[in-house]
Design an enzyme around this catalytic site. Structure first.
Site, PDB file in Angstrom:
ATOM      1  N   TRP A 161       0.827  -1.220   0.000  1.00 50.36           N
ATOM      2  CA  TRP A 161       0.000   0.000   0.000  1.00 50.36           C
ATOM      3  C   TRP A 161       0.859   1.266   0.000  1.00 50.36           C
ATOM      4  O   TRP A 161       0.359   2.337  -0.276  1.00 50.36           O
ATOM      5  CB  TRP A 161      -0.915   0.020   1.222  1.00 50.36           C
ATOM      6  CG  TRP A 161      -2.014  -1.006   1.212  1.00 50.36           C
ATOM      7  CD1 TRP A 161      -2.276  -1.930   0.245  1.00 50.36           C
ATOM      8  CD2 TRP A 161      -3.014  -1.196   2.225  1.00 50.36           C
ATOM      9  NE1 TRP A 161      -3.365  -2.694   0.594  1.00 50.36           N
ATOM     10  CE2 TRP A 161      -3.842  -2.260   1.813  1.00 50.36           C
ATOM     11  CE3 TRP A 161      -3.295  -0.585   3.440  1.00 50.36           C
ATOM     12  CZ2 TRP A 161      -4.925  -2.714   2.566  1.00 50.36           C
ATOM     13  CZ3 TRP A 161      -4.370  -1.028   4.209  1.00 50.36           C
ATOM     14  CH2 TRP A 161      -5.179  -2.082   3.766  1.00 50.36           C
ATOM     15  N   LYS A 162       2.115   1.136   0.365  1.00 49.48           N
ATOM     16  CA  LYS A 162       3.013   2.303   0.490  1.00 49.48           C
ATOM     17  C   LYS A 162       2.409   3.308   1.471  1.00 49.48           C
ATOM     18  O   LYS A 162       1.779   2.904   2.435  1.00 49.48           O
ATOM     19  CB  LYS A 162       3.285   2.923  -0.877  1.00 49.48           C
ATOM     20  CG  LYS A 162       3.707   1.889  -1.920  1.00 49.48           C
ATOM     21  CD  LYS A 162       4.266   2.513  -3.156  1.00 49.48           C
ATOM     22  CE  LYS A 162       4.568   1.429  -4.180  1.00 49.48           C
ATOM     23  NZ  LYS A 162       5.295   1.902  -5.333  1.00 49.48           N
ATOM     24  N   GLY A 211       1.879  -2.618  -6.262  1.00 48.54           N
ATOM     25  CA  GLY A 211       1.716  -1.311  -5.623  1.00 48.54           C
ATOM     26  C   GLY A 211       0.351  -0.730  -5.946  1.00 48.54           C
ATOM     27  O   GLY A 211      -0.652  -1.053  -5.303  1.00 48.54           O
ATOM     28  N   GLY A 212       0.305   0.120  -6.968  1.00 48.76           N
ATOM     29  CA  GLY A 212      -0.928   0.850  -7.309  1.00 48.76           C
ATOM     30  C   GLY A 212      -2.174  -0.013  -7.381  1.00 48.76           C
ATOM     31  O   GLY A 212      -3.231   0.357  -6.837  1.00 48.76           O
ATOM     32  N   SER A 252       4.195  -2.147 -12.111  1.00 51.97           N
ATOM     33  CA  SER A 252       3.016  -1.913 -12.948  1.00 51.97           C
ATOM     34  C   SER A 252       2.303  -3.205 -13.354  1.00 51.97           C
ATOM     35  O   SER A 252       1.806  -3.339 -14.476  1.00 51.97           O
ATOM     36  CB  SER A 252       3.386  -1.081 -14.187  1.00 51.97           C
ATOM     37  OG  SER A 252       3.885   0.176 -13.792  1.00 51.97           O
ATOM     38  N   HIS A 306      12.955  -2.315  -0.673  1.00 51.18           N
ATOM     39  CA  HIS A 306      12.197  -1.667  -1.748  1.00 51.18           C
ATOM     40  C   HIS A 306      13.014  -0.494  -2.299  1.00 51.18           C
ATOM     41  O   HIS A 306      13.671   0.225  -1.548  1.00 51.18           O
ATOM     42  CB  HIS A 306      10.841  -1.186  -1.228  1.00 51.18           C
ATOM     43  CG  HIS A 306       9.905  -0.842  -2.345  1.00 51.18           C
ATOM     44  ND1 HIS A 306      10.012   0.321  -3.054  1.00 51.18           N
ATOM     45  CD2 HIS A 306       8.872  -1.529  -2.896  1.00 51.18           C
ATOM     46  CE1 HIS A 306       9.082   0.340  -4.006  1.00 51.18           C
ATOM     47  NE2 HIS A 306       8.379  -0.774  -3.918  1.00 51.18           N
ATOM     48  N   GLY A 312       5.329   1.964 -10.736  1.00 47.57           N
ATOM     49  CA  GLY A 312       4.430   3.118 -10.736  1.00 47.57           C
ATOM     50  C   GLY A 312       4.483   3.931 -12.018  1.00 47.57           C
ATOM     51  O   GLY A 312       3.988   5.051 -12.078  1.00 47.57           O
TER      52      GLY A 312
HETATM   53  C1  PEP Z   1       5.923  -1.577  -5.864  1.00 50.71           C
HETATM   54  O1  PEP Z   1       6.214  -0.454  -5.515  1.00 50.71           O
HETATM   55  O2  PEP Z   1       6.243  -2.553  -5.159  1.00 50.71           O
HETATM   56  C2  PEP Z   1       5.209  -1.727  -7.129  1.00 50.71           C
HETATM   57  C3  PEP Z   1       5.336  -2.853  -7.788  1.00 50.71           C
HETATM   58  O3  PEP Z   1       4.451  -0.665  -7.532  1.00 50.71           O
HETATM   59  P1  PEP Z   1       3.474  -0.597  -8.815  1.00 50.71           P
HETATM   60  O4  PEP Z   1       2.707  -1.876  -8.895  1.00 50.71           O
HETATM   61  O5  PEP Z   1       2.589   0.595  -8.561  1.00 50.71           O
HETATM   62  O6  PEP Z   1       4.350  -0.394 -10.018  1.00 50.71           O
END
Ligand code: PEP
Length: 252
Positions: free
Chosen positions: A10-11, A235-236, A214, A96, A174
């Site tokens: 979730w960051k 992430g997102g 992503s 990370h 991201g």
């Molecule tokens: C992450 O930060 O671990 C990540 C994979 O982000 P995203 O899926 O948004 O690229």
């Protein structure tokens, strides 16, 4: 047999109330339709205790996104591995690229964090991956190997069983730019080979290696279809239950 995993990160998103709502929605979705993989959500520290309690009878496991490189004491604002463990969380994400880049986490600092996390009974999702400049210079293998050597390859074979690797090319995090399934598979296979050199073929075969960058419901089936890609760190797309569930469903 290695585990298939879909893990959310979730960051620094979601208030406590929003996080509880998201975890509840996901819990209900996965109670109605059992996942074919292990599901983990990585939340900010303040959510851990509440979300762990909320999910204690569900299939979803909880992870922290960081822990301190010190055991305890006068380190204002820090959260120790023992504290994370006491919330009911089972995992911690370490290494990370955002922590390495914005908080100057070096391989040595990360090594200490990994040691403390394992000593306190946490499993570690350890992130590695190259920048765009490094990829353009074809240095991705050297970067990944050095990150493993710097922070996790000192572990014993027994400790290694509690390590999950997440390959996350920084240029794909991201950005909406995903590594192709072929690019990801190539480096995952290389990472597994590095693990085999240190821990042997069986341990390498048993190691879960996640792809992150992503990843979404539309590209997850192709990525997860590759032999060395054992799931994703998301992430997102972990911030909305239907999006995250769409990725979990890639294992169906
Ligand atoms: C992450 O930060 O671990 C990540 C994979 O982000 P995203 O899926 O948004 O690229």
């Amino acid at each position: 047999m290695r585990k298939k995993i879909v893990a959310g990160n979730w960051k620094m998103n979601k208030t406590l109330q929003e996080g509880v709502a998201l975890a509840t929605e996901l819990k209900n979705m996965l109670a109605a339709e059992k996942p074919n993989c292990e599901v983990i959500i990585g939340t900010p520290f303040i959510h851990l205790a509440t979300v762990s309690e909320l999910l204690k009878d569900s299939v979803i496991k909880v992870s922290a996104e960081n822990c301190a490189n010190k055991e305890s004491g006068a380190y204002t604002g820090e959260v120790s591995a023992a504290m994370v463990k006491s919330t009911g969380a089972e995992y911690v994400i370490l290494g990370h690229s955002e922590r390495r880049e914005y908080y100057n986490e070096t391989p040595e600092i990360l090594k200490d964090k990994v040691d403390l996390a394992l000593a306190n009974g946490l499993k570690v999702i350890f992130c590695i991956g190259e920048s765009l400049a490094q990829r353009e210079a074809n240095e991705q293998e050297a970067v990944c190997k050095a990150e493993l050597q710097g922070s996790v390859f000192h572990l014993s074979a027994e400790q290694w069983k509690n390590i999950v690797i997440a390959y996350e090319p920084i240029w794909a995090i991201g950005t909406g730019k995903t590594a192709t399934a072929e690019q990801a598979e190539e480096i995952h296979a290389y990472i597994r080979k590095c693990v085999a050199e240190v821990y042997g073929a069986q341990a390498a075969d048993d190691t879960t290696i996640l792809y992150g960058g992503s990843c979404k419901a539309s590209n997850a089936p192709e990525l997860f279809g590759k032999p060395d890609i054992d799931g994703g760190l998301i992430g997102g797309a972990s911030l909305k239950a239907p999006d995250f569930k769409g990725i979990i469903d890639a294992w169906k």
